[in-house]
Design an enzyme around this catalytic site. Sequence first.
Site, short mmCIF file in Angstrom:
data_model
loop_
_atom_site.label_atom_id
_atom_site.label_comp_id
_atom_site.label_asym_id
_atom_site.label_seq_id
_atom_site.Cartn_x
_atom_site.Cartn_y
_atom_site.Cartn_z
N GLU A 1 38.27 68.74 27.16
CA GLU A 1 39.58 69.13 26.40
C GLU A 1 39.48 70.44 25.72
OE1 GLU A 1 40.13 64.38 27.35
OE2 GLU A 1 38.83 66.14 26.38
N GLU B 1 38.64 58.49 27.41
CA GLU B 1 39.74 57.39 27.04
C GLU B 1 39.89 56.05 27.27
OE1 GLU B 1 41.85 61.34 24.62
OE2 GLU B 1 41.78 60.96 26.24
#
Length: 697
Positions: free
Chosen positions: A125, A105
């Site tokens: 995640e 990210e």
Amino acid sequence: MSASYEVHGPVAVITLNNPPVNGLGHATRLAVAQGLDQAQADASIVAVVITGAGKAFSGGADIKEFGSPKALAEPNLLSLISAIEQCSKPVVAAIHSVCMGGGLELALGCHYRLVSPGTQVALPEVKLGLIPGAGGTQRLPRALGVETALNMIVSGEPVKSELLAAAPGQKLFDKLVDGELLPAALAFAQDVAAVRPLPLVRNLKASHDNPDGYFQFARNTVKAMAKHFPAPAKCVDAVEASVKRKFDDGMVLEREIFTALMFTPECKALRHAFFAERAASKISDVPDSTPVRPIAKLAVIGAGTMGGGIAMNFLNAGLPVVMLEMKQEALDRGVATIRKNYESQVKKGKLSADKYEQRMALLSTTLSYDAIGDADMVIEAVFEDMAVKKSVFQELDRVMKPGAILASNTSTLDVNAIAQFTQRPQDVIGTHFFSPANVMKLLEVVRGAATAPDVLATVMQLGKKIRKTCVVSGVCDGFIGNRMIEQYSRQAGFLLEEGCTPAQVDKAVEKFGFAMGPFRMGDLAGNDVGWYIRKRRYQEKPNLRYSKTADLLCEMGRFGQKTQAGWYDYQTGKRDAIPSPVVEQMIVDYRKEMGIAPRKISDEEIVHRLVYSLVNEAAHLLEEGIAQRASDVDMVYLTGYGFPLFRGGPMCYADTVGLYNVVQTMKRFAANPHDDANFWQPAPLLAKLVAEGKSFS
């Protein structure tokens, strides 16, 4: 130092330095933000390169801060990514080795991205019951395409950088660098120094030819594959927003979903399992610095199903193994089974023909104990009988070189007694593999009273090398897993006496989430194994009551799948469990003989009696020091006994329900005249935790 700042001519280099994987903890984020400010303020700097020290660009969030206030402290990851995007000078991510989670990210927030081949790229995640929470669901579809991005986000699996770089139309990587990464990044940064406006992933468009049809298909697929976990379906919702909403609106939805998932029991269970696996490798009185013994060659005693499976673990890891048996036919059968297992993997494309041959070349066989004396470690995998173990270990004591580790694969027997069959009890340890040993993740490492610390440290390290989840157990009958499963099995038997059928019990437990109910599990493992252990128990613990139904089953010769008849009937070549009228009649007849009137038993009672029996016995194990921590018990049951991952293991589940509620339910079970009232007295540790308002965690 969590991140360094260096100047290379007109380019500033910010290097993440938070070993082992450059986790984006608060100190690291702060140092990167300060580096950006410094570069912005220096007129001689025309561009910035962000890279990672050591063996990673960044593995994402710092697990030491996970769930703590520090994880959100400013600059949080969202703020840092925003600062990178708003930097007036181009920011180039120089990515190598590992780029996962928040690390990816962060890179997606940079203006440009260069990457080394072989880099593992992922947004994992979902494996913690979450979705990416710092723009991953909004930026990755824009950079990589909707379908590829969604596959990565829903699976959480890493993909090699060169595969992603070759994807048609991808804008994730500006350049695949085959060679020195930093010099290439410095040169690239200077080349783009004057480019304006600076490119932002957030300004790209995520599109799909048929978004409604595609996302409905994705939802249906995810629902079928991940029915117990809410996060994968929420990944679909978030990625859909990248196509159908403006970027900022999609970011709002992503954050709402992320926050809501954080408080689900499934997320709690997955995070618990994540940390429990790491905690299991820590031994309070054996520090990480403990020296280990070199293991370059192993011997395995026994070429049966278990011995062959154990040998395969080490062959897979590139370690030579010599396998010993008493008869040539047994050796030939064992080697043939190993070959068959590998050939099956080759046919399925899971193993190359070259690797198959390499692994088989590492295997040798012998009929003589004298031929194994030079092995660094030997693992005994013979019949579960103390007299047999005694003869084996006396031979091993005679032939094995000094310093060799002598391990027993016993599942219930006393490792301290086995150690006393040798003149070197400090070198003896239990290595309880689970069947099939080449597949199952769990390895119970049984520490004897005399086991040397370096022996324990060596076996734990070796377990990691063969990709096992190792859990340390002290010595008791059955260690952690089988001592607990005995109480579970006793309760299953009592449920039959009181009115259940095997199918009803199995169905209730499998609906709860177990991979297999107790009776199907017995048929798979072989009911004669439990029968043999019970016969020993009847002599050692005459006051411990069992239902006689399991003994009656074995007296009928119904040992399970291997005899095509156990608690269920089986057809040749199939594993389908077919309810057996013969068994159900046997149970009815036994109830009449015992004068027990059957009653209707709810699925809830079935589940609670079985699961809480595990919890109460585990509390005894913790109190006795057999298990180091409650999370170790959970790892045993998640990786060795098919306990549902989304519930986090028996101890995590008990904490979720509330220990007060667990004990109140146990009191009701203790009042049942057909159950074992003594067993349902709460273990002292459990009673203490309830009194203090505490949990196992």
